[in-house]
Scaffold this active site. Structure first.
Site, PDB file in Angstrom:
ATOM      1  N   PRO A   1       0.787  -1.244   0.000  1.00 19.52           N
ATOM      2  CA  PRO A   1       0.000   0.000   0.000  1.00 19.52           C
ATOM      3  C   PRO A   1       0.817   1.290   0.000  1.00 19.52           C
ATOM      4  CG  PRO A   1      -0.036  -1.035   2.164  1.00 19.52           C
ATOM      5  CD  PRO A   1       0.662  -1.991   1.264  1.00 19.52           C
TER       6      PRO A   1
ATOM      7  N   LYS B   1      -1.688   2.601  -4.642  1.00 17.49           N
ATOM      8  CA  LYS B   1      -2.083   2.313  -6.018  1.00 17.49           C
ATOM      9  C   LYS B   1      -3.212   1.293  -6.179  1.00 17.49           C
ATOM     10  CE  LYS B   1       0.706   5.001  -8.199  1.00 17.49           C
ATOM     11  NZ  LYS B   1       0.018   6.260  -7.918  1.00 17.49           N
TER      12      LYS B   1
ATOM     13  N   TYR C   1       3.017   9.218  -8.401  1.00 19.90           N
ATOM     14  CA  TYR C   1       2.029   9.252  -7.319  1.00 19.90           C
ATOM     15  C   TYR C   1       0.677   9.755  -7.815  1.00 19.90           C
ATOM     16  CZ  TYR C   1       0.534   9.266  -2.443  1.00 19.90           C
ATOM     17  OH  TYR C   1      -0.116   8.985  -1.267  1.00 19.90           O
TER      18      TYR C   1
HETATM   19  C1  PHB Z   1      -4.890   5.480   3.348  1.00 19.11           C
HETATM   20  O1  PHB Z   1      -5.498   4.450   3.683  1.00 19.11           O
HETATM   21  O2  PHB Z   1      -5.323   6.611   3.604  1.00 19.11           O
HETATM   22  C2  PHB Z   1      -3.583   5.366   2.652  1.00 19.11           C
HETATM   23  C3  PHB Z   1      -3.034   4.102   2.460  1.00 19.11           C
HETATM   24  C4  PHB Z   1      -1.808   3.996   1.801  1.00 19.11           C
HETATM   25  C5  PHB Z   1      -1.159   5.147   1.355  1.00 19.11           C
HETATM   26  C6  PHB Z   1      -1.736   6.390   1.523  1.00 19.11           C
HETATM   27  C7  PHB Z   1      -2.951   6.496   2.191  1.00 19.11           C
HETATM   28  O3  PHB Z   1       0.025   5.040   0.723  1.00 19.11           O
END
Ligand code: PHB
Ligand code: APR
Length: 391
Positions: free
Chosen positions: A292, A296, A384
């Site tokens: 995560p 993505k 990103y």
């Molecule tokens: C989120 O769940 O808000 C989240 C998860 C992974 C990320 C960024 C945000 O890289």
């Protein structure tokens, strides 16, 4: 039951596919194992790439997202006690990401499908396929009151990592996988934001991430042992670790509040090739998983079904199959770039158990380079906010 496209799974992939097909005048039926309230309340990811936001808006699904989603023009990366900002707008010619929970996206898509008379059969589990190599495939299903079948022209398995689509074509799949020696402990907490943007922190005690769902609700993550038991993490221990990894030295950044949900997720990178056999197509988590760190997962699911909806529509309109045959190849080019980015962010930001002091110094040099060099920051920002969908 007869339809043009049989879709398994009412996650973002299956629901968006059904909606995009509907916009092309193509009928589908969605089979979903779980209840409507279960899928609408399942807390998952929350960052939408600019390309995802644009697609949802173009498809008429963006109303509530535009009102309630939080537009983020950048992120912060913290290491060695200092936070550095990566300015997406400036580095990508005006692009940004939107923080809007996946379950909110799912609610909006379900509402849109049902309002348009779309068929979603909840609490209905797909169990088997027949005739995948013919032009009349069938999906067998079971639900509380018995069993049934959907006859269709195409089957889309949008049934997540534990679904039935991928096992049905396992004999011809090549699997690419990397498991990481850590997991993420995630919490949802009533804690107002100390920062308007996400903070990715590489700390000597391990990675931490500050994210949010609403202006009152924080989503926070800590690197932990992938086999750790959540019972070992009372709230006080979680907050202590979050303060240590995310606060600005002695200054408390985070405000503690009630923890509404918590859980540990292992991290892996996973791809199967190809994503198609005959008239069975895999999309989303059914075909690939990313760690995560690059945010993505949901965006890749959206990219896949964008390609699949166009390929099916092209076939229905013109009888041509080129786009259908190219489905895997078209998707995989973008998937592998997102895999690379997610692996890179993960490798740069986490502490690897057993890493040597040399390896940690190299990691810190990379963080210093990425946050200090406009060229390197631009590469991070471009990935990103999301690379363009393949056509
Ligand atoms: C989120 O769940 O808000 C989240 C998860 C992974 C990320 C960024 C945000 O890289
Ligand atoms: N029959 C019917 N439904 C099924 C079956 C089955 N045999 N197996 C699985 N499902 C359903 C699951 O209950 C789930 O609701 O398929 C759905 C798959 O949805 P997701 O897991 O949300 O997968 P996807 O739509 O590909 O979205 C990917 O989800 O896991 C996150 O981070 C990931 O954000 C990414 C997104």
């Amino acid at each position: 039951m007869r339809t043009q496209v049989g879709i398994i799974g009412a996650g973002p992939a299956g629901l968006l596919l059904s909606h995009l097909l509907h916009l092309e005048g193509i009928e589908s039926v969605v089979l979903e194992d779980r209840s409507r309230s279960y899928v609408e309340n399942r807390i998952r990811a929350g960052v939408l790439e600019q390309v995802t936001v644009d697609l949802l808006n173009d498809a008429g699904l963006g109303g509530r997202m535009r009102r309630e989603g939080l537009v983020h023009d950048g992120i912060e990366i913290a290491f060695s006690g200092v936070r550095h900002r990566i300015d997406f707008r400036e580095l990508t010619g005006g692009k940004a990401v939107t923080v809007y929970g996946q379950h909110e996206v799912v609610k909006d898509m379900i509402a849109a499908r049902l309002a348009a008379g779309g068929q979603i059969l909840f609490e209905t589990r797909a169990t088997a396929f027949a005739g995948i190599d013919t032009t009349r495939p069938r999906i067998a299903f079971e639900h509380e009151s018995g069993t049934g079948a959907v006859e269709c022209d195409f089957v889309a398995a949008c049934d997540g990592f534990h679904g039935v689509g991928r096992p049905a074509m396992a004999h011809r799949l090549q699997v690419f996988e990397r498991r990481y020696p850590f997991g993420w402990l995630g919490i949802l907490a009533e804690s107002p934001p100390p920062s308007d943007e996400l903070i990715y922190a590489s700390h000597e005690s391990g990675f931490a991430l500050y994210s949010m769902r609403t202006p009152e609700m924080a989503r926070l993550y800590l690197q932990c042992d992938p086999d750790d038991d959540i019972a070992n993490w009372p709230d006080a221990r979680i907050w202590a670790e979050l303060h240590m990894r995310l606060d600005d030295g002695e200054r408390a950044l985070l405000q503690e509040g009630s923890v509404l949900q918590k859980g540990i997720t292992p991290m892996r990178s996973f791809v199967v090739e190809p994503m198609q056999e005959g008239r069975l197509f895999l999309a989303g988590d059914a075909a690939h998983i990313v760690p995560p760190t690059g945010a993505k997962g949901m965006n890749l699911a959206v990219g896949d079904v964008f390609v699949l909806a166009r390929a099916i529509a092209d076939h229905v309109r013109t009888g041509r199959s080129e786009r259908l045959h190219a489905y895997s190849q078209t998707c995989l080019r973008r998937i592998w770039k997102a895999q690379r980015f997610s692996w890179w962010m993960t490798s740069m930001l986490h502490l690897f158990p057993g890493a040597t002091p040399f390896e940690r110094r190299v990691q810190l040099a990379e963080l210093d380079y990425v946050t200090g060099s406009p060229a390197a920051s631009k590469a991070l920002a471009e990935n990103y906010v999301g690379l363009p969908f393949e056509s």
